[in-house]
Design a protein around this motif. Structure first.
Motif, PDB file in Angstrom:
ATOM      1  N   GLY A  94      40.281  17.583  44.061  1.00  0.00           N
ATOM      2  CA  GLY A  94      40.505  16.201  43.666  1.00  0.00           C
ATOM      3  C   GLY A  94      40.514  15.975  42.167  1.00  0.00           C
ATOM      4  N   PHE A  95      40.443  17.087  41.372  1.00  0.00           N
ATOM      5  CA  PHE A  95      40.378  16.925  39.918  1.00  0.00           C
ATOM      6  C   PHE A  95      41.588  16.184  39.371  1.00  0.00           C
ATOM      7  CE2 PHE A  95      39.147  17.951  35.665  1.00  0.00           C
ATOM      8  CZ  PHE A  95      40.324  18.157  34.980  1.00  0.00           C
ATOM      9  N   MET A  96      42.790  16.580  39.792  1.00  0.00           N
ATOM     10  CA  MET A  96      44.004  15.963  39.268  1.00  0.00           C
ATOM     11  C   MET A  96      44.086  14.502  39.682  1.00  0.00           C
ATOM     12  SD  MET A  96      45.452  18.133  37.384  1.00  0.00           S
ATOM     13  CE  MET A  96      47.089  17.454  37.172  1.00  0.00           C
ATOM     14  N   ALA A  97      43.695  14.215  40.929  1.00  0.00           N
ATOM     15  CA  ALA A  97      43.753  12.822  41.408  1.00  0.00           C
ATOM     16  C   ALA A  97      42.802  11.939  40.614  1.00  0.00           C
ATOM     17  CB  ALA A  97      43.407  12.769  42.895  1.00  0.00           C
ATOM     18  N   GLN A  98      41.595  12.495  40.314  1.00  0.00           N
ATOM     19  CA  GLN A  98      40.639  11.713  39.545  1.00  0.00           C
ATOM     20  C   GLN A  98      41.121  11.490  38.123  1.00  0.00           C
ATOM     21  OE1 GLN A  98      36.812  13.573  39.750  1.00  0.00           O
ATOM     22  NE2 GLN A  98      36.763  13.611  41.979  1.00  0.00           N
ATOM     23  N   THR A  99      41.753  12.513  37.543  1.00  0.00           N
ATOM     24  CA  THR A  99      42.213  12.408  36.172  1.00  0.00           C
ATOM     25  C   THR A  99      43.284  11.347  36.034  1.00  0.00           C
ATOM     26  OG1 THR A  99      41.729  14.751  35.843  1.00  0.00           O
ATOM     27  CG2 THR A  99      43.206  13.703  34.245  1.00  0.00           C
ATOM     28  N   LEU A 100      44.127  11.198  37.037  1.00  0.00           N
ATOM     29  CA  LEU A 100      45.262  10.286  36.956  1.00  0.00           C
ATOM     30  C   LEU A 100      44.950   8.902  37.511  1.00  0.00           C
ATOM     31  CD1 LEU A 100      48.123  12.730  38.003  1.00  0.00           C
ATOM     32  CD2 LEU A 100      47.512  11.986  35.705  1.00  0.00           C
ATOM     33  N   LYS A 101      43.735   8.658  37.945  1.00  0.00           N
ATOM     34  CA  LYS A 101      43.398   7.363  38.509  1.00  0.00           C
ATOM     35  C   LYS A 101      43.358   6.303  37.420  1.00  0.00           C
ATOM     36  CE  LYS A 101      39.938   4.922  41.263  1.00  0.00           C
ATOM     37  NZ  LYS A 101      38.622   5.008  41.936  1.00  0.00           N
ATOM     38  N   ASN A 102      44.050   5.207  37.651  1.00  0.00           N
ATOM     39  CA  ASN A 102      44.080   4.132  36.664  1.00  0.00           C
ATOM     40  C   ASN A 102      42.788   3.326  36.724  1.00  0.00           C
ATOM     41  OD1 ASN A 102      45.069   2.542  34.655  1.00  0.00           O
ATOM     42  ND2 ASN A 102      46.444   1.358  35.940  1.00  0.00           N
ATOM     43  N   GLN A 103      42.225   3.000  35.550  1.00  0.00           N
ATOM     44  CA  GLN A 103      40.964   2.279  35.484  1.00  0.00           C
ATOM     45  C   GLN A 103      41.009   1.253  34.351  1.00  0.00           C
ATOM     46  OE1 GLN A 103      38.238   5.544  34.860  1.00  0.00           O
ATOM     47  NE2 GLN A 103      37.755   5.691  37.031  1.00  0.00           N
ATOM     48  N   ILE A 104      40.246   0.177  34.531  1.00  0.00           N
ATOM     49  CA  ILE A 104      40.063  -0.791  33.453  1.00  0.00           C
ATOM     50  C   ILE A 104      38.965  -0.259  32.540  1.00  0.00           C
ATOM     51  CG2 ILE A 104      39.306  -3.131  32.880  1.00  0.00           C
ATOM     52  CD1 ILE A 104      40.519  -4.050  35.521  1.00  0.00           C
ATOM     53  N   THR A 105      39.303   0.014  31.291  1.00  0.00           N
ATOM     54  CA  THR A 105      38.348   0.597  30.347  1.00  0.00           C
ATOM     55  C   THR A 105      37.813  -0.425  29.348  1.00  0.00           C
ATOM     56  OG1 THR A 105      40.205   1.303  28.956  1.00  0.00           O
ATOM     57  CG2 THR A 105      39.341   2.900  30.548  1.00  0.00           C
ATOM     58  N   ARG A 106      38.430  -1.599  29.276  1.00  0.00           N
ATOM     59  CA  ARG A 106      37.897  -2.715  28.499  1.00  0.00           C
ATOM     60  C   ARG A 106      38.034  -3.961  29.351  1.00  0.00           C
ATOM     61  NH1 ARG A 106      39.612  -2.969  22.416  1.00  0.00           N
ATOM     62  NH2 ARG A 106      37.983  -1.361  22.384  1.00  0.00           N
ATOM     63  N   GLU A 107      36.898  -4.546  29.697  1.00  0.00           N
ATOM     64  CA  GLU A 107      36.888  -5.675  30.625  1.00  0.00           C
ATOM     65  C   GLU A 107      37.670  -6.866  30.047  1.00  0.00           C
ATOM     66  OE1 GLU A 107      35.607  -5.842  33.675  1.00  0.00           O
ATOM     67  OE2 GLU A 107      34.870  -3.777  33.653  1.00  0.00           O
ATOM     68  N   PRO A 108      38.118  -7.781  30.913  1.00  0.00           N
ATOM     69  CA  PRO A 108      38.909  -8.930  30.448  1.00  0.00           C
ATOM     70  C   PRO A 108      38.178  -9.767  29.400  1.00  0.00           C
ATOM     71  CG  PRO A 108      38.977  -8.769  32.832  1.00  0.00           C
ATOM     72  CD  PRO A 108      37.950  -7.785  32.379  1.00  0.00           C
ATOM     73  N   TYR A 109      38.932 -10.245  28.416  1.00  0.00           N
ATOM     74  CA  TYR A 109      38.386 -11.175  27.426  1.00  0.00           C
ATOM     75  C   TYR A 109      39.424 -12.243  27.121  1.00  0.00           C
ATOM     76  CZ  TYR A 109      40.579  -7.889  23.998  1.00  0.00           C
ATOM     77  OH  TYR A 109      41.429  -7.055  23.291  1.00  0.00           O
ATOM     78  N   LEU A 110      38.934 -13.453  26.839  1.00  0.00           N
ATOM     79  CA  LEU A 110      39.763 -14.659  26.736  1.00  0.00           C
ATOM     80  C   LEU A 110      40.024 -15.007  25.280  1.00  0.00           C
ATOM     81  CD1 LEU A 110      37.775 -16.667  29.425  1.00  0.00           C
ATOM     82  CD2 LEU A 110      40.056 -15.683  29.734  1.00  0.00           C
ATOM     83  N   GLN A 111      41.290 -15.279  24.969  1.00  0.00           N
ATOM     84  CA  GLN A 111      41.700 -15.527  23.596  1.00  0.00           C
ATOM     85  C   GLN A 111      42.625 -16.743  23.502  1.00  0.00           C
ATOM     86  OE1 GLN A 111      41.127 -12.589  20.707  1.00  0.00           O
ATOM     87  NE2 GLN A 111      39.444 -13.327  21.977  1.00  0.00           N
TER      88      GLN A 111
END
Length: 449
Positions: A18-35
């Protein structure tokens, strides 16, 4: 060549399942912020580790996010503008990843109110908030506790938002992570400090003139007049309206291509500021200016000798007074300092005389007691606040601290400012890291003049 491919196959076969699948998994790395909020629009930003399209679901009912806005461009830096919103209304929203529309945390926000003299507006100001540690967390929590049963319309960062060099990783660790809940629920505005203008590769001078620093890549600021005010066309400085309060953000450390700064007459920022203030000729409300470098301080920095602070005091204050500014708030010195409302004083600390100060009255403020009340009947007269201790207190201050123009000074506690406006009264409260209201004053303004 055959041997090379055989080696690659053997290497991949040795990787964990599952290494490749984990590497390519899309993730939110900076939570939403309002501007860049307004009564009818707001911008939602967030970051992912992989390039994707951007989608925000939103609505008035947390259980029914029945509106959707998309950006079809692929990006890791997501920026979606929601429009057609109702003023002073609570909306719920969720940012989603492709093919994953039912998961993700739901946040909420209020749109800004329309201009009504009868409304009450409230916001918080954090000075130099980007130093990680206990003070930063305690001040954040004290402000959120204060607003537990109150509405906060927005909040402001006064520069030095990520120590020590304003790099992207420092912004993530020292700003976006500790303030992620506030950023996801409350729209914010910001201004630049000297630490935000660091460029670890080419130096501060390069960033000051080219705007190469990270700050400009990660914040969406209302430079086009989205929330009122004269468009600046420059994210370094801007203005906006919140109800009958006009706010102006100034860049006190940036350098223009001709070498001029904000306090130099003829500079682009100075001329824009003058236009913005002139447009307020018939303004019935308050005018607040916020910037990083204050004109008066004897905390960690000395306004008597600092060239930028002196330039603001000597060249900019007469302009601000002439056009009716009521309050100027800065950071930079890691202390809290507050002057009376005063006019005509542009000198050094030793030159201050009480003849420049307004007469003080007394007004009872809930949770504090008798506070200073200043009645402003004409255009001229400004109260000055330094609140640069929202994440750390000053390790040093000048021997002649406190500044003679200051009515109240504190170099021991960290804290943040709360501003509340109701009709013709503006109240500023300084809230310490322990949740104690240490200083409060009120400006009462005659809007008929």
């Amino acid at each position: 060549m055959k041997q090379f491919f055989s080696s690659c196959i053997i290497f991949l076969s040795l990787l964990p399942s599952g290494f490749m699948a984990q590497t390519l998994k899309n993730q939110i790395t900076r939570e939403p912020y309002l501007q860049a909020p307004s009564p009818s629009e707001i911008t939602v930003r967030w970051r992912t580790n992989l390039m994707t399209r951007s989608t925000v679901f939103y609505g008035k009912d947390e259980r029914n996010l029945n509106h959707r806005t998309d950006s079809l461009q692929y990006s890791t830096e997501h920026e979606v503008r929601l429009s057609g919103l109702e003023p002073d209304t609570r909306y719920y929203y969720r940012v989603v990843l492709p093919k994953d529309t039912r998961t993700g945390k739901i946040f909420s926000f209020y749109t800004l109110p329309q201009k009504r003299l009868s409304e009450t507006y409230s916001f918080a100001l954090f000075g130099d908030p980007g130093s990680p540690g206990e003070d930063q967390i305690k001040v954040r929590d004290a402000v959120m506790k204060y607003y537990a049963d109150k509405k906060m319309d927005f909040w402001i960062q006064l520069g030095d938002n990520a120590y020590r060099h304003g790099t992207d990783q420092e912004f993530q660790n020292n700003f976006f992570t500790p303030f992620k809940e506030m950023l996801g629920h409350y729209p914010s505005f910001s201004t630049l400090g000297n630490h935000d203008y660091h460029d670890v590769d080419f130096g501060s001078k390069y960033a000051q003139t080219t705007k190469s620093n990270v700050y400009f890549k990660i914040f969406s600021l209302p430079a086009r007049g989205e929330a009122g005010g004269v468009p600046s066309g420059n994210s370094s400085y801007y203005s906006m309206d919140v109800g009958h309060v006009h706010l102006i953000s100034l860049d006190s450390y940036g350098i223009e291509k001709d070498g001029k700064m904000v306090f130099d007459p003829g500079s682009a920022q100075y001329e824009w500021l003058k236009q913005d203030l002139q447009a307020l000729e018939n303004h019935r409300g308050f005018i607040i200016v916020y910037t990083h470098f204050p004109p008066f301080s004897k905390g960690e920095h000395d306004s008597d000798s600092d060239s930028i602070m002196s330039g603001i005091r000597e060249n900019l204050l007469p302009l601000l007074e002439r056009y009716g500014v009521d309050l100027l708030i800065g950071g930079h010195s890691h202390v809290y300092e507050r002057s009376p409302m005063m006019k005509g004083f542009y000198g050094k600390s030793a030159e201050f005389d009480t003849k420049y100060a307004f007469r003080e009255y007394r007004k009872n403020v809930e949770g504090f007691g008798k506070a200073d009340l200043y009645k402003k009947e004409g255009k001229e007269g400004i109260a000055y606040v330094v609140t640069g201790n929202s994440s750390a207190t000053s390790a040093s201050r000048y021997p002649d601290f406190p500044h003679r123009a200051m009515k109240y000074s504190n170099d021991r506690s960290s804290g943040a400012c709360i501003v509340e406006v109701q009709k013709n009264q503006l109240t500023l409260k300084w809230l310490t890291e322990n949740g104690i209201m240490e200083d409060t004053f009120v400006i009462e303004k005659d809007f008929r003049r």
